[in-house]
Motif scaffolding. Structure first.
Motif: not given
Ligand code: PNW
Length: 444
Positions: A26, A126-127, A170-171, A225, A227, A249, A294, A325, A351, A398, A405-406, A414
């Motif tokens: 990133q 991290h992917w 990561n995640e 992650n 949520q 998830w 998040y 979000w 994050e 983060w 941002e992917w 961010f």
């Molecule tokens: C994280 N969602 O990804 C990642 O670890 C980071 O690389 C990314 O930049 C950051 O959050 C912000 O998006 C996520 O769909 C991807 O809830 C998707 C989700 C949450 C976090």
């Protein structure tokens, strides 16, 4: 200086760690420089599926500007910085011959951090999987656990004299769920998902062992992650879809890793991939739980999609960030509580943050009051959880910088620092000064 008050953080430990997080793909750029191999994300970007056809080729040019970025962190006053290693930068083919130029980049970065008094937190994955390994089946291949362990050994022996904090992944739930199509309900893709989940878990366990064996005093975890998955209506079908997604998830990685068992509802699906001794290989003792959080997610039934779910409407009137979000600090304190209750490990929030479309004003200042309000509310919610006895020991925003941002490319921001992608100039936003003030206020 922002006039927005600081949250009350008196309930946090005196050795609480404040940090910021980034990841290699990133921010680094320099994707073809100094012998770096291709990653799967270079290939995704070439396929034109990213917003505005953005790529990671330049990103924030951190590869060349890391000194300036460490200086920013020093100005921010953070005690720790979480970054990731680009696997194909140090092993261009994913395995075999190491790339000295890539290794020496991370040497320079780590030395710069240590000289600034900032503790490096190194995430192994991290992917950005090496494309060469994808061509050998990637996470579908059980051998990935061995290749990941060998990569980890290289990282551990090279950097373990200076780095003590390591995260394996990561995640894992995000990259395994979203790396395959959600568009079509294809049983073979569900089977692939289950195989991938198990192989990632095996790789995690193998890496923990390698780190323990090679790094004296290592402090190890995995970053999840978490949520809450909530139904988007009162229908039974939506409730069932939300419950199903919740397992994938939120549980499918931490449960086997930290409790030694897959969630009951998916044992049958994992069974075909399980070999004798696997659970013991996966469930290796870790030192902490890395939490990325998040917002809650709202789920609806979608019979044609993989796993039968889709993303549904958010509750009417729910506060949202500019990227839609939900803002729900209570969901954050509940999540902290649930991690504490279920896994009983010290928690580091690695994050949390706020995405928007920041632009400088006519004076060149970036006034991101919305981000400050968000951080304030979430930090207050964390302090409330600590007050109730949750063992939370650190919080990382983060992100340090606006970055790639992917799927959204550079359209979503961010960062605590604004990046002008034409000049690559970094400008601290008002949230940067606010966070610096928060950290300073907590120091004796
Ligand atoms: C994280 N969602 O990804 C990642 O670890 C980071 O690389 C990314 O930049 C950051 O959050 C912000 O998006 C996520 O769909 C991807 O809830 C998707 C989700 C949450 C976090």
């Amino acid at each position: 200086m922002s006039t927005i008050q600081l949250p009350n953080t008196a309930s946090l430990r005196s050795d609480f760690i404040w940090g910021v997080s980034t990841s290699s793909f990133q921010i680094e750029g320099a994707t073809r420089e100094d012998g770096r191999g291709a990653s799967i994300w270079d290939v995704y970007c070439q396929n034109g599926t990213i917003k505005n056809h953005d790529t990671g080729d330049v990103a924030c040019d951190h590869y060349h500007r890391y000194r300036e970025d460490v200086a920013l962190m020093k100005a921010l006053g953070v005690q720790a910085y979480r970054f990731s290693i680009a696997w194909p930068r140090i092993l261009p083919q994913g395995r075999g011959a190491a790339n000295e130029a890539g290794l020496s980049f991370y040497d320079r970065l780590i030395d710069e951090l240590l000289a600034a008094g900032i503790e490096p937190w190194l995430c192994l994955y991290h992917w950005d999987l090496p494309q060469a390994l994808e061509e050998h089946g990637g996470w579908q291949n059980r051998e990935m656990a061995t290749w990941f362990a060998d990569y980890t050994a290289l990282v551990a022996t090279r950097f373990g004299d200076r780095v003590k904090r390591f995260a394996t992944f990561n995640e894992p739930s995000i990259f395994s769920l979203f790396s395959r199509s959600l568009g079509e309900r294809d049983r073979s893709s569900e089977e692939k998902l289950h195989r991938m989940i198990h192989n990632v878990n095996l790789a995690h366990g193998a890496a923990v062992d390698v780190l323990r064996a090679n790094v004296a005093g290592a402090s190890i975890g995995c970053i999840h992650n978490r949520q809450p998955c909530r139904p988007s209506s009162s229908s039974e079908a939506d409730a069932a879809a939300a419950a199903r997604l919740d397992v994938y998830w939120n549980s499918v990685f931490p449960d086997p890793q930290c409790r030694g068992a897959y969630p009951e509802s998916m044992r049958a699906a994992i069974e075909p991939h399980l070999q004798p001794g696997d659970m013991a290989r996966i469930c290796r003792p870790v030192d902490w739980f890395g939490l990325n959080h998040y917002s809650p997610v709202y789920v609806k039934a979608d019979p044609v999609s993989m796993l039968g779910y889709g993303f549904g409407d958010k509750p009417a009137g729910a506060p949202l960030t500019p990227i839609d979000w939900p803002v729900d600090p209570e969901a954050f304190s509940d999540t902290l509580q649930s991690v504490h209750d279920r896994y009983g490990l010290p928690i580091y929030v690695l994050e949390n943050g706020y995405g928007n479309f920041d632009q400088p004003d006519q004076n060149g200042a970036v006034i991101d009051t919305g981000r400050i309000e968000f951080l304030k509310a979430y930090i207050a919610a964390m302090a409330a959880a600590a007050c109730r006895g949750v063992d939370v020991r650190g919080y990382f925003v983060w992100s340090l910088l606006d970055n790639f941002e992917w799927d959204s490319g550079y359209s979503i921001r961010f960062g605590l620092a604004y990046v002008d992608y034409a000049s690559l100039r970094r400008t601290p936003k008002s949230s940067f000064d606010w966070y610096a003030g928060l950290i300073k206020a907590g120091q004796p």
